[in-house]
Design a protein around this motif. Structure first.
Motif, PDB file in Angstrom:
ATOM      1  N   LEU A  93      53.413 -12.327   9.057  1.00  0.00           N
ATOM      2  CA  LEU A  93      53.328 -12.579  10.448  1.00  0.00           C
ATOM      3  C   LEU A  93      52.329 -11.752  11.140  1.00  0.00           C
ATOM      4  N   LEU A  94      52.366 -10.473  10.823  1.00  0.00           N
ATOM      5  CA  LEU A  94      51.705  -9.271  11.227  1.00  0.00           C
ATOM      6  C   LEU A  94      50.292  -9.644  10.978  1.00  0.00           C
ATOM      7  N   ALA A  95      49.732  -9.831   9.818  1.00  0.00           N
ATOM      8  CA  ALA A  95      48.492 -10.123   9.310  1.00  0.00           C
ATOM      9  C   ALA A  95      47.804 -11.291  10.021  1.00  0.00           C
ATOM     10  N   ALA A  96      48.647 -12.351  10.304  1.00  0.00           N
ATOM     11  CA  ALA A  96      48.035 -13.473  11.021  1.00  0.00           C
ATOM     12  C   ALA A  96      47.852 -13.013  12.428  1.00  0.00           C
ATOM     13  N   VAL A  97      48.878 -12.518  13.080  1.00  0.00           N
ATOM     14  CA  VAL A  97      48.496 -12.046  14.495  1.00  0.00           C
ATOM     15  C   VAL A  97      47.274 -11.151  14.847  1.00  0.00           C
ATOM     16  N   HIS A  98      47.390 -10.137  13.695  1.00  0.00           N
ATOM     17  CA  HIS A  98      46.361  -8.995  13.845  1.00  0.00           C
ATOM     18  C   HIS A  98      44.720  -9.602  13.429  1.00  0.00           C
ATOM     19  N   GLY A  99      44.760 -10.727  12.701  1.00  0.00           N
ATOM     20  CA  GLY A  99      43.637 -11.471  12.458  1.00  0.00           C
ATOM     21  C   GLY A  99      42.935 -12.322  13.089  1.00  0.00           C
ATOM     22  N   VAL A 100      43.596 -12.618  14.377  1.00  0.00           N
ATOM     23  CA  VAL A 100      43.080 -13.613  15.177  1.00  0.00           C
ATOM     24  C   VAL A 100      41.853 -13.240  15.713  1.00  0.00           C
ATOM     25  N   ASP A 101      41.312 -11.976  15.627  1.00  0.00           N
ATOM     26  CA  ASP A 101      40.085 -11.572  16.427  1.00  0.00           C
ATOM     27  C   ASP A 101      38.957 -11.682  15.500  1.00  0.00           C
ATOM     28  N   ASP A 102      39.285 -12.211  14.133  1.00  0.00           N
ATOM     29  CA  ASP A 102      38.322 -12.331  13.096  1.00  0.00           C
ATOM     30  C   ASP A 102      38.532 -13.749  12.559  1.00  0.00           C
ATOM     31  N   PRO A 103      38.109 -14.818  13.210  1.00  0.00           N
ATOM     32  CA  PRO A 103      38.461 -16.335  12.677  1.00  0.00           C
ATOM     33  C   PRO A 103      37.909 -16.472  11.515  1.00  0.00           C
ATOM     34  N   ALA A 104      36.965 -16.228  10.929  1.00  0.00           N
ATOM     35  CA  ALA A 104      36.668 -16.452   9.680  1.00  0.00           C
ATOM     36  C   ALA A 104      37.309 -15.839   8.589  1.00  0.00           C
ATOM     37  N   ALA A 105      37.699 -14.649   8.695  1.00  0.00           N
ATOM     38  CA  ALA A 105      38.733 -13.979   7.661  1.00  0.00           C
ATOM     39  C   ALA A 105      39.970 -14.503   7.944  1.00  0.00           C
ATOM     40  N   LEU A 106      40.547 -14.785   8.967  1.00  0.00           N
ATOM     41  CA  LEU A 106      41.833 -15.421   9.099  1.00  0.00           C
ATOM     42  C   LEU A 106      41.767 -16.822   8.389  1.00  0.00           C
ATOM     43  N   ARG A 107      40.773 -17.603   8.423  1.00  0.00           N
ATOM     44  CA  ARG A 107      40.641 -18.893   7.653  1.00  0.00           C
ATOM     45  C   ARG A 107      40.947 -18.742   6.058  1.00  0.00           C
ATOM     46  N   THR A 108      39.946 -17.516   5.714  1.00  0.00           N
ATOM     47  CA  THR A 108      40.057 -17.266   4.324  1.00  0.00           C
ATOM     48  C   THR A 108      41.130 -17.012   3.751  1.00  0.00           C
ATOM     49  N   ARG A 109      42.081 -16.296   4.605  1.00  0.00           N
ATOM     50  CA  ARG A 109      43.280 -15.457   4.211  1.00  0.00           C
ATOM     51  C   ARG A 109      44.370 -16.711   4.409  1.00  0.00           C
ATOM     52  N   LEU A 110      44.161 -17.487   5.128  1.00  0.00           N
ATOM     53  CA  LEU A 110      45.386 -18.580   5.394  1.00  0.00           C
ATOM     54  C   LEU A 110      45.030 -19.739   4.379  1.00  0.00           C
ATOM     55  N   GLY A 111      43.703 -19.777   4.092  1.00  0.00           N
ATOM     56  CA  GLY A 111      43.396 -20.778   3.002  1.00  0.00           C
ATOM     57  C   GLY A 111      43.825 -20.373   1.609  1.00  0.00           C
ATOM     58  N   ALA A 112      43.881 -19.205   1.413  1.00  0.00           N
ATOM     59  CA  ALA A 112      44.537 -18.517  -0.130  1.00  0.00           C
ATOM     60  C   ALA A 112      45.885 -18.766   0.034  1.00  0.00           C
ATOM     61  N   LEU A 113      46.512 -18.319   1.309  1.00  0.00           N
ATOM     62  CA  LEU A 113      47.962 -18.515   1.158  1.00  0.00           C
ATOM     63  C   LEU A 113      48.692 -20.089   1.132  1.00  0.00           C
ATOM     64  N   GLY A 114      47.740 -21.000   1.760  1.00  0.00           N
ATOM     65  CA  GLY A 114      48.287 -22.435   1.576  1.00  0.00           C
ATOM     66  C   GLY A 114      47.988 -22.755   0.204  1.00  0.00           C
ATOM     67  N   ARG A 115      46.915 -22.379  -0.550  1.00  0.00           N
ATOM     68  CA  ARG A 115      46.618 -22.651  -1.801  1.00  0.00           C
ATOM     69  C   ARG A 115      47.763 -22.142  -2.836  1.00  0.00           C
ATOM     70  N   GLY A 116      48.027 -20.859  -2.474  1.00  0.00           N
ATOM     71  CA  GLY A 116      49.164 -20.308  -3.278  1.00  0.00           C
ATOM     72  C   GLY A 116      50.451 -20.887  -3.132  1.00  0.00           C
ATOM     73  N   HIS A 117      50.807 -21.230  -1.986  1.00  0.00           N
ATOM     74  CA  HIS A 117      52.352 -21.832  -1.699  1.00  0.00           C
ATOM     75  C   HIS A 117      52.609 -23.208  -2.572  1.00  0.00           C
ATOM     76  N   ARG A 118      51.466 -23.988  -3.103  1.00  0.00           N
ATOM     77  CA  ARG A 118      51.586 -24.940  -3.930  1.00  0.00           C
ATOM     78  C   ARG A 118      52.597 -24.792  -5.077  1.00  0.00           C
ATOM     79  N   ARG A 119      52.225 -23.189  -5.738  1.00  0.00           N
ATOM     80  CA  ARG A 119      53.120 -22.914  -6.718  1.00  0.00           C
ATOM     81  C   ARG A 119      54.697 -22.998  -6.564  1.00  0.00           C
ATOM     82  N   TYR A 120      55.015 -23.068  -5.275  1.00  0.00           N
ATOM     83  CA  TYR A 120      56.448 -22.865  -4.978  1.00  0.00           C
ATOM     84  C   TYR A 120      57.028 -24.253  -4.846  1.00  0.00           C
ATOM     85  N   GLY A 121      56.088 -25.319  -4.808  1.00  0.00           N
ATOM     86  CA  GLY A 121      56.612 -26.662  -4.236  1.00  0.00           C
ATOM     87  C   GLY A 121      56.569 -26.828  -2.948  1.00  0.00           C
ATOM     88  N   VAL A 122      55.972 -26.266  -2.074  1.00  0.00           N
ATOM     89  CA  VAL A 122      55.862 -26.438  -0.870  1.00  0.00           C
ATOM     90  C   VAL A 122      55.098 -27.735  -0.578  1.00  0.00           C
TER      91      VAL A 122
END
Length: 374
Positions: free
Chosen positions: A51-80
């Motif tokens: 949560l903190l990383a996402a909130v502090h990253g709103v000032d850098d949309p490109a980096a936020l998109r990269t970070r959240l993209g990796a998070l979304g891909r990674g969550h597939r392994r949990y069955g999300v």
């Protein structure tokens, strides 16, 4: 600003807020409990850090998109699944509303709903895109297990199908002894024709996964691997000389980058590695048939400088804290730099490099979402 203000109120009681979130989630959606590890201590910490990383990253949309993209891909392994995001969002808002106190009102709730919609949309899009080309996880058989020190093992794994990655990246590993508990480890070699993957693992105190991998894993055991992630990759055709700072098992991705430079680097590009540990015995990647010194003998453009920060015989190693030793060899203007190792070392190293003339955009590390060693 509304989100940051409410988080500032929640942060001192983060343990209670996250515990309440999971209580709501498992009460209203008990079927989701099977997606999480049996012990939730580490998971609770990760939620608030994310949560903190996402909130502090709103000032850098490109980096936020990269970070959240990796998070979304990674969550597939949990069955999300896509439908789970709405369930999680409602329970998250319920926990925040309870613990944000007077900072929670209709405007703050609306801000959180909009932010969560953005976060979940980016994660879902990345997961759906990845699902078109790759599985949520790979099975990997341990084919070689080498103990380099009493608490460090080099583990070689054969994935069950083609595994795409770049030198400098990492992936999540799950062992059969701790289901649904994943830890991140960097690849210690560049992609190889035989498809094998190598990891350096240090057993840490109370580290479930690391201790299992170092002290229990053996050839024939099967691990699960999540998709490759991380931004510590290098364009070896760019021409700028490369400076690498590696502490402990942080030498793994640096060694992979050296291999990649040997395969794809442009003529004349130099690579300088500072490899640090407390004692000489902990510099396990220096010697041996695949050691750094052997690579130096094959590649005249490569320099490796061992650094020791503890007491005891130093031999040909430099002495002192790794970042400060690197600073003594500067300035480093014109270099591209990567740093890998303990978070405190990486943070100090970034400061030293900035003061030594390396622009911030040429410094790479993966402290965001720090790969766990536990």
């Amino acid at each position: 600003e509304l989100i940051r203000a409410s988080l500032a109120v929640v942060e001192p009681v983060a343990d209670r807020a996250t515990a309440h979130f999971y209580a709501l989630l498992f009460l209203h959606h008990p079927e989701l409990r099977s997606l999480f590890p049996a012990a939730m201590d580490v998971q609770r910490d990760r939620l608030f850090r994310a949560l903190l990383a996402a909130v502090h990253g709103v000032d850098d949309p490109a980096a936020l998109r990269t970070r959240l993209g990796a998070l979304g891909r990674g969550h597939r392994r949990y069955g999300v699944l896509t439908g789970h995001y709405a369930q999680v969002g409602e329970c998250l808002l319920g926990a925040l509303a309870r613990y944000a106190g007077g900072r929670w009102d209709a405007a703050t709730e609306l801000a959180w709903r909009r932010a969560y919609r953005l976060v979940s949309t980016l994660m879902i899009e990345a997961a759906e895109e990845a699902a078109r080309t790759s599985p949520p996880w790979w099975q990997g058989e341990v084919v070689r297990h080498e103990r380099r020190t009493p608490d460090v093992a080099v583990i070689t794994v054969r994935p069950d199908q083609a595994y795409p990655f770049r030198a400098g990246q990492y992936c999540g590993l799950e062992t059969p002894w701790w289901p649904r508990v994943w830890r991140h480890y960097s690849f210690a070699s560049a992609p190889r024709p035989d498809g094998l993957l190598t990891f350096h693992v240090k057993a840490v105190q109370a580290g479930w996964v690391s201790n299992a991998l170092v002290h229990r894993a053996a050839p024939g055991d099967v691990l699960r691997l999540g998709p490759a992630a991380g931004t510590m990759t290098v364009d070896h055709t760019a021409g700028a000389d490369l400076l690498c700072l590696a502490g402990g098992t942080g030498i793994a991705p640096v060694r992979a980058l050296v291999e990649e430079a040997a395969a794809y680097g442009v003529p004349g590009r130099r690579v300088e590695v500072f490899y640090g540990a407390r004692r000489a015995a902990e510099l396990y990647a220096l010697d041996g048939p695949d050691g750094l010194r052997e690579l130096v003998g094959r590649h005249p453009w490569l320099t490796v400088r061992p650094v020791l920060s503890g007491t005891g015989p130093a031999g040909d190693a430099l002495t002192g804290e790794l970042p400060e030793v690197v600073g003594r060899f500067g300035p480093w203007a014109g270099r591209e730099a990567v740093l890998s190792g303990p978070p405190a070392m990486v943070r100090r190293g970034v400061g030293v490099l900035l003061r030594s003339g390396v622009p911030a955009e040429r410094i790479r590390h993966d402290l965001v979402g720090e790969p766990a060693a536990g």
